[in-house]
Motif scaffolding. Structure first.
Motif, PDB file in Angstrom:
ATOM      1  N   GLN A 135      -8.916 107.815 110.880  1.00 28.29           N
ATOM      2  CA  GLN A 135      -9.490 108.273 109.611  1.00 28.29           C
ATOM      3  C   GLN A 135     -11.012 108.394 109.680  1.00 28.29           C
ATOM      4  O   GLN A 135     -11.686 107.672 110.412  1.00 28.29           O
ATOM      5  CB  GLN A 135      -9.116 107.319 108.486  1.00 28.29           C
ATOM      6  CG  GLN A 135      -9.740 105.947 108.623  1.00 28.29           C
ATOM      7  CD  GLN A 135      -9.325 105.052 107.475  1.00 28.29           C
ATOM      8  OE1 GLN A 135      -9.629 105.316 106.334  1.00 28.29           O
ATOM      9  NE2 GLN A 135      -8.601 104.003 107.789  1.00 28.29           N
ATOM     10  N   PHE A 157       3.760  98.595 119.288  1.00 30.16           N
ATOM     11  CA  PHE A 157       3.817  97.533 120.305  1.00 30.16           C
ATOM     12  C   PHE A 157       5.245  97.081 120.602  1.00 30.16           C
ATOM     13  O   PHE A 157       5.447  96.121 121.341  1.00 30.16           O
ATOM     14  CB  PHE A 157       2.985  96.335 119.849  1.00 30.16           C
ATOM     15  CG  PHE A 157       1.520  96.642 119.704  1.00 30.16           C
ATOM     16  CD1 PHE A 157       0.697  96.710 120.825  1.00 30.16           C
ATOM     17  CD2 PHE A 157       0.962  96.879 118.459  1.00 30.16           C
ATOM     18  CE1 PHE A 157      -0.649  97.009 120.703  1.00 30.16           C
ATOM     19  CE2 PHE A 157      -0.390  97.179 118.326  1.00 30.16           C
ATOM     20  CZ  PHE A 157      -1.193  97.244 119.451  1.00 30.16           C
ATOM     21  N   VAL A 197      -6.961  96.636 114.900  1.00 28.13           N
ATOM     22  CA  VAL A 197      -5.558  96.381 115.222  1.00 28.13           C
ATOM     23  C   VAL A 197      -5.470  95.482 116.444  1.00 28.13           C
ATOM     24  O   VAL A 197      -6.161  95.699 117.438  1.00 28.13           O
ATOM     25  CB  VAL A 197      -4.820  97.705 115.501  1.00 28.13           C
ATOM     26  CG1 VAL A 197      -3.412  97.438 115.992  1.00 28.13           C
ATOM     27  CG2 VAL A 197      -4.795  98.551 114.245  1.00 28.13           C
ATOM     28  N   GLU A 198      -4.651  94.465 116.347  1.00 29.18           N
ATOM     29  CA  GLU A 198      -4.392  93.623 117.495  1.00 29.18           C
ATOM     30  C   GLU A 198      -2.903  93.585 117.775  1.00 29.18           C
ATOM     31  O   GLU A 198      -2.093  93.768 116.873  1.00 29.18           O
ATOM     32  CB  GLU A 198      -4.900  92.200 117.223  1.00 29.18           C
ATOM     33  CG  GLU A 198      -6.370  92.052 117.568  1.00 29.18           C
ATOM     34  CD  GLU A 198      -6.925  90.754 117.034  1.00 29.18           C
ATOM     35  OE1 GLU A 198      -6.170  89.774 116.948  1.00 29.18           O
ATOM     36  OE2 GLU A 198      -8.115  90.752 116.686  1.00 29.18           O
ATOM     37  N   HIS A 199      -2.571  93.350 119.013  1.00 29.78           N
ATOM     38  CA  HIS A 199      -1.165  93.195 119.372  1.00 29.78           C
ATOM     39  C   HIS A 199      -0.752  91.794 118.965  1.00 29.78           C
ATOM     40  O   HIS A 199      -1.022  90.830 119.662  1.00 29.78           O
ATOM     41  CB  HIS A 199      -1.007  93.397 120.882  1.00 29.78           C
ATOM     42  CG  HIS A 199       0.414  93.368 121.336  1.00 29.78           C
ATOM     43  ND1 HIS A 199       0.750  93.467 122.656  1.00 29.78           N
ATOM     44  CD2 HIS A 199       1.576  93.258 120.660  1.00 29.78           C
ATOM     45  CE1 HIS A 199       2.075  93.416 122.767  1.00 29.78           C
ATOM     46  NE2 HIS A 199       2.587  93.278 121.574  1.00 29.78           N
ATOM     47  N   TYR A 222      -4.330 102.852 119.445  1.00 32.10           N
ATOM     48  CA  TYR A 222      -4.501 101.924 118.330  1.00 32.10           C
ATOM     49  C   TYR A 222      -5.977 101.620 118.103  1.00 32.10           C
ATOM     50  O   TYR A 222      -6.332 100.863 117.215  1.00 32.10           O
ATOM     51  CB  TYR A 222      -3.642 100.659 118.498  1.00 32.10           C
ATOM     52  CG  TYR A 222      -4.077  99.683 119.566  1.00 32.10           C
ATOM     53  CD1 TYR A 222      -4.939  98.633 119.264  1.00 32.10           C
ATOM     54  CD2 TYR A 222      -3.600  99.797 120.873  1.00 32.10           C
ATOM     55  CE1 TYR A 222      -5.326  97.719 120.231  1.00 32.10           C
ATOM     56  CE2 TYR A 222      -3.969  98.896 121.844  1.00 32.10           C
ATOM     57  CZ  TYR A 222      -4.836  97.860 121.525  1.00 32.10           C
ATOM     58  OH  TYR A 222      -5.204  96.971 122.501  1.00 32.10           O
ATOM     59  N   ALA A 226     -14.868 105.276 105.453  1.00 35.57           N
ATOM     60  CA  ALA A 226     -13.561 105.230 106.092  1.00 35.57           C
ATOM     61  C   ALA A 226     -13.687 104.649 107.483  1.00 35.57           C
ATOM     62  O   ALA A 226     -14.185 105.292 108.392  1.00 35.57           O
ATOM     63  CB  ALA A 226     -12.979 106.637 106.163  1.00 35.57           C
ATOM     64  N   SER A 227     -13.303 103.399 107.634  1.00 36.76           N
ATOM     65  CA  SER A 227     -13.230 102.875 108.988  1.00 36.76           C
ATOM     66  C   SER A 227     -11.883 102.191 109.125  1.00 36.76           C
ATOM     67  O   SER A 227     -11.455 101.465 108.245  1.00 36.76           O
ATOM     68  CB  SER A 227     -14.378 101.906 109.266  1.00 36.76           C
ATOM     69  OG  SER A 227     -14.283 100.807 108.396  1.00 36.76           O
ATOM     70  N   ALA A 228     -11.224 102.494 110.226  1.00 32.31           N
ATOM     71  CA  ALA A 228      -9.859 102.032 110.387  1.00 32.31           C
ATOM     72  C   ALA A 228      -9.812 100.525 110.563  1.00 32.31           C
ATOM     73  O   ALA A 228     -10.734  99.921 111.112  1.00 32.31           O
ATOM     74  CB  ALA A 228      -9.247 102.719 111.597  1.00 32.31           C
ATOM     75  N   PRO A 229      -8.743  99.890 110.078  1.00 33.81           N
ATOM     76  CA  PRO A 229      -8.590  98.451 110.282  1.00 33.81           C
ATOM     77  C   PRO A 229      -8.523  98.122 111.782  1.00 33.81           C
ATOM     78  O   PRO A 229      -8.056  98.936 112.572  1.00 33.81           O
ATOM     79  CB  PRO A 229      -7.249  98.138 109.623  1.00 33.81           C
ATOM     80  CG  PRO A 229      -6.724  99.400 109.048  1.00 33.81           C
ATOM     81  CD  PRO A 229      -7.626 100.519 109.393  1.00 33.81           C
ATOM     82  N   TYR A 278       2.135 102.366 107.238  1.00 38.01           N
ATOM     83  CA  TYR A 278       1.126 101.992 108.245  1.00 38.01           C
ATOM     84  C   TYR A 278       1.571 100.750 109.013  1.00 38.01           C
ATOM     85  O   TYR A 278       1.520 100.706 110.249  1.00 38.01           O
ATOM     86  CB  TYR A 278      -0.228 101.754 107.566  1.00 38.01           C
ATOM     87  CG  TYR A 278      -1.256 101.159 108.503  1.00 38.01           C
ATOM     88  CD1 TYR A 278      -2.017 101.966 109.329  1.00 38.01           C
ATOM     89  CD2 TYR A 278      -1.433  99.768 108.579  1.00 38.01           C
ATOM     90  CE1 TYR A 278      -2.945 101.423 110.215  1.00 38.01           C
ATOM     91  CE2 TYR A 278      -2.349  99.208 109.456  1.00 38.01           C
ATOM     92  CZ  TYR A 278      -3.101 100.041 110.270  1.00 38.01           C
ATOM     93  OH  TYR A 278      -4.005  99.495 111.148  1.00 38.01           O
ATOM     94  N   VAL A 332      -4.258 106.919 110.184  1.00 38.96           N
ATOM     95  CA  VAL A 332      -5.161 105.931 109.560  1.00 38.96           C
ATOM     96  C   VAL A 332      -6.157 105.422 110.615  1.00 38.96           C
ATOM     97  O   VAL A 332      -7.348 105.256 110.330  1.00 38.96           O
ATOM     98  CB  VAL A 332      -4.352 104.756 108.943  1.00 38.96           C
ATOM     99  CG1 VAL A 332      -5.277 103.603 108.560  1.00 38.96           C
ATOM    100  CG2 VAL A 332      -3.587 105.235 107.713  1.00 38.96           C
ATOM    101  N   THR A 333      -5.674 105.213 111.829  1.00 38.04           N
ATOM    102  CA  THR A 333      -6.566 104.743 112.894  1.00 38.04           C
ATOM    103  C   THR A 333      -7.664 105.779 113.173  1.00 38.04           C
ATOM    104  O   THR A 333      -8.774 105.421 113.563  1.00 38.04           O
ATOM    105  CB  THR A 333      -5.747 104.444 114.167  1.00 38.04           C
ATOM    106  OG1 THR A 333      -4.693 103.550 113.821  1.00 38.04           O
ATOM    107  CG2 THR A 333      -6.590 103.798 115.247  1.00 38.04           C
TER     108      THR A 333
END
Lengths: 103, 265, 208
Positions: free
Chosen positions: B254, B164, C23-25, B194, C18-21, B156, B251-252
């Motif tokens: 899920q 990126f 994400v940041e750039h 994302y 289930a919730s996705a983390p 992951y 995973v994004t």
């Protein structure tokens, strides 16, 4: 081996929704292969639908229909368990048939 | 009785002209029509035949392939991929695992089994048919890729960083195109993958029949094709890079119930 | 039946938690970049004209990855100065043929592993930019360039800027998402001149 066919026939009230999916290349005769030679015409020309053994649709179709055609139609007064049989004949004389019971 | 053929699609495509909100709703209409006439089920049927067909030096079928839920268990297996597999000590997605099963169960060589991974309309590949069949056995199951094993977490993380990462001849990252909401390439909307809201509907419908290719396409192909357009060299099929990208995207997404294989433009 | 109910409730539970983390750039360290470069080198293969050298990061890619595409001013400035020096201007006029320019702007081909290197590539301009108002199928990743010359002027400074920007966009914005078409060898001098004409010829549809 001919490409597969699949029928889905579902009853809503006294109307049955019938959908048939037919695997076929449906070549238009207009396309060229990698070497630039035209790919010969190859298409389903006749579709026959039988309901409990009795022919109810005889359709003629042409190369204007896309690859892997889908046909759908509704049957009035259908009952659960009625047998739908669909077959096709193409311009090379190949045929395929499949059947399903209305559910 | 009413008979309708798919030739009507032609008129729908021709009306897709103006670059406006109206065009967008026309596009949605087109997508709906396409989905109704989708030949995805044909691919699932052929795939089922190939899954059960004895092949290779061991003349064995793939029916005993363990996709993570035990040998031969297909129901819901796709929705739990990619995941870590102890027997190979690595993370695998569906296609990578099926390739592994072709080599171990059927005794096929890597060279032979990977000779023709991506097919075309005239001749779809074995991997495409098989993907359609196996993915179809997960309809209704929430996407839940493996996330507990350290290797799953590493996959992951690698996928997230790759998303990126500026690279290749044209300095692109995935985010160069899929980085900002509401953007288009030509007339195609670009999902910001994302973010869960964009990844969910997409991952829930791949692999998919693509009308523009007139054939069935897989997730490994989708990622491969993005890299081609980014002007990089080619990622190796089943490699860690592709599995990591797939893990990050899945995973994004899920929690989303799987409803593919889908039908795309 | 009971078994069935149980399966449904676990599925619901899974979906609920289930919730996705988020994400940041985020910025990367030198070690993370080294790790990714090693993975790319291992997992990619040269194919057709797409050679492995395309994965060797240069200073622009490296600094943009280190700083999440948002480098501090001093870093951006020195990158831009170095990129500006890569631009090779033609010795004669910067304006080519806008009709050829239109074809190059429309074409999204070129430099991919499945394409013959001998075939001329395009700039893919319409993938990201609006240009001629007649072409409604345009992307929105980059700014609209409709009426480019009409609104910004047709003079030599603007011609020089347009040529330079197409040749090497990073000379003006270090982490721009626009490819460096001249610097990467994707477009020839003549092709860039034709594009400059498409943008800056008063007769070009872009300026109608």
């Amino acid at each position: 081996m001919a490409d597969p066919m699949k029928i889905r026939a579902t009853l809503k009230g006294d109307l049955a929704d019938v959908r048939v999916l037919m695997g076929h290349p449906m070549e238009t005769g207009q396309r060229k292969d990698g070497a630039g030679k035209p790919i010969p015409l190859h298409f389903i020309q006749e579709v026959t639908v039988k309901l409990n053994g009795k022919t109810v649709i005889e359709g003629q179709i042409s190369q204007a229909i896309s690859r892997n055609p889908v046909f759908s139609f509704r049957v009035k007064g259908a009952k659960s368990g009625d047998k739908v049989e669909i077959s096709w004949l193409d311009n090379k004389g190949d045929t395929n048939r499949t059947e399903a019971a209305i559910a | 009785m009413l008979v309708s053929g798919r030739s009507v699609l032609l008129t729908a495509a021709l009306t897709l002209a103006a670059g406006s909100a109206a065009a967008q709703s026309q596009f949605e209409k087109y997508q709906k029509m396409v989905a109704e006439g989708s030949p995805v089920e044909l691919f699932e049927l052929v795939g089922e035949g190939l899954w059960k067909k004895p092949q290779g030096p061991k003349n064995a079928s793939l029916e005993q392939c363990d996709l993570g839920l035990g040998a031969g268990v297909l129901q819901g297996a796709y929705a739990r991929l990619p995941r870590y597999f102890r027997d190979v000590d690595r993370v695998m997605d569906l296609e990578t695992r099926m390739l592994h099963c072709m080599m171990t169960l059927q005794g096929r060589s890597l060279e032979e089994a990977t000779k023709r991974l991506f097919g075309n309309a005239d001749k779809p590949s074995e991997m495409e048919y098989l993907s359609a069949y196996v993915a179809g056995q997960s309809r209704g199951h929430a996407m839940a890729p493996g996330q507990s094993h350290p290797r799953e977490q590493a996959a992951y993380e690698l996928g997230r960083k790759l998303y990126f990462y500026r690279t290749g001849l044209w300095d692109f990252s995935c985010a160069s195109c899929h980085g900002e909401e509401g953007k288009r390439i030509r007339m195609s909307e670009l999902p910001v993958l994302y973010k869960p809201e964009a990844a969910r509907p997409l991952i829930a419908t791949w692999p998919a029949y693509r009308v523009s290719n007139s054939t069935f396409k897989t997730m490994q192909w989708r990622i491969n094709n993005c890299f081609r357009q980014m002007r990089t060299p080619e990622p190796v099929f089943g490699s860690e890079v592709v599995n990591a990208m797939n893990m990050f995207l899945t995973v994004t997404a899920q929690g989303e119930p799987y409803r593919g294989p889908g039908t795309k433009r | 039946m009971k078994r069935h109910l149980l399966a449904v409730s676990t599925a619901a539970l899974l979906a609920a938690c289930a919730s996705a983390p988020v994400v940041e750039h985020s910025k990367m360290t030198g070690a993370e970049i080294a790790q990714i470069d090693a993975v790319l080198k291992r997992d990619f293969r040269a194919k057709g004209q797409a050679k492995m050298t395309r994965l060797e990061p240069d200073a622009v890619q490296r600094e943009c990855n280190l700083h999440a595409d948002n480098p501090p001013d001093s870093v951006a400035r020195s990158l831009q100065e170095a990129q500006l020096k890569t631009i090779k201007y033609p010795s004669d006029s910067l304006l080519g043929d806008w009709k050829n320019g239109r074809k190059i702007a429309e074409s999204g081909r070129g430099m991919q592993w499945n394409e013959k290197p001998a075939n001329p590539g395009g700039g893919g301009c319409y993938n990201c930019h609006q240009l001629s108002p007649q072409q409604t199928s345009h992307g929105t990743l980059g700014p609209s360039l409709k009426g480019f010359g009409k609104t910004r002027g047709y003079g030599p400074d603007m011609q020089r800027y347009a040529y330079g920007k197409i040749y090497n966009a990073k000379a003006y914005s270090a982490c721009s998402h626009m490819p460096r078409f001249g610097h990467s060898g994707s477009l020839s001098e003549q092709q860039i001149k034709d594009l400059v004409a498409y943008l800056l010829d008063p007769k070009s549809p872009v300026n109608q």
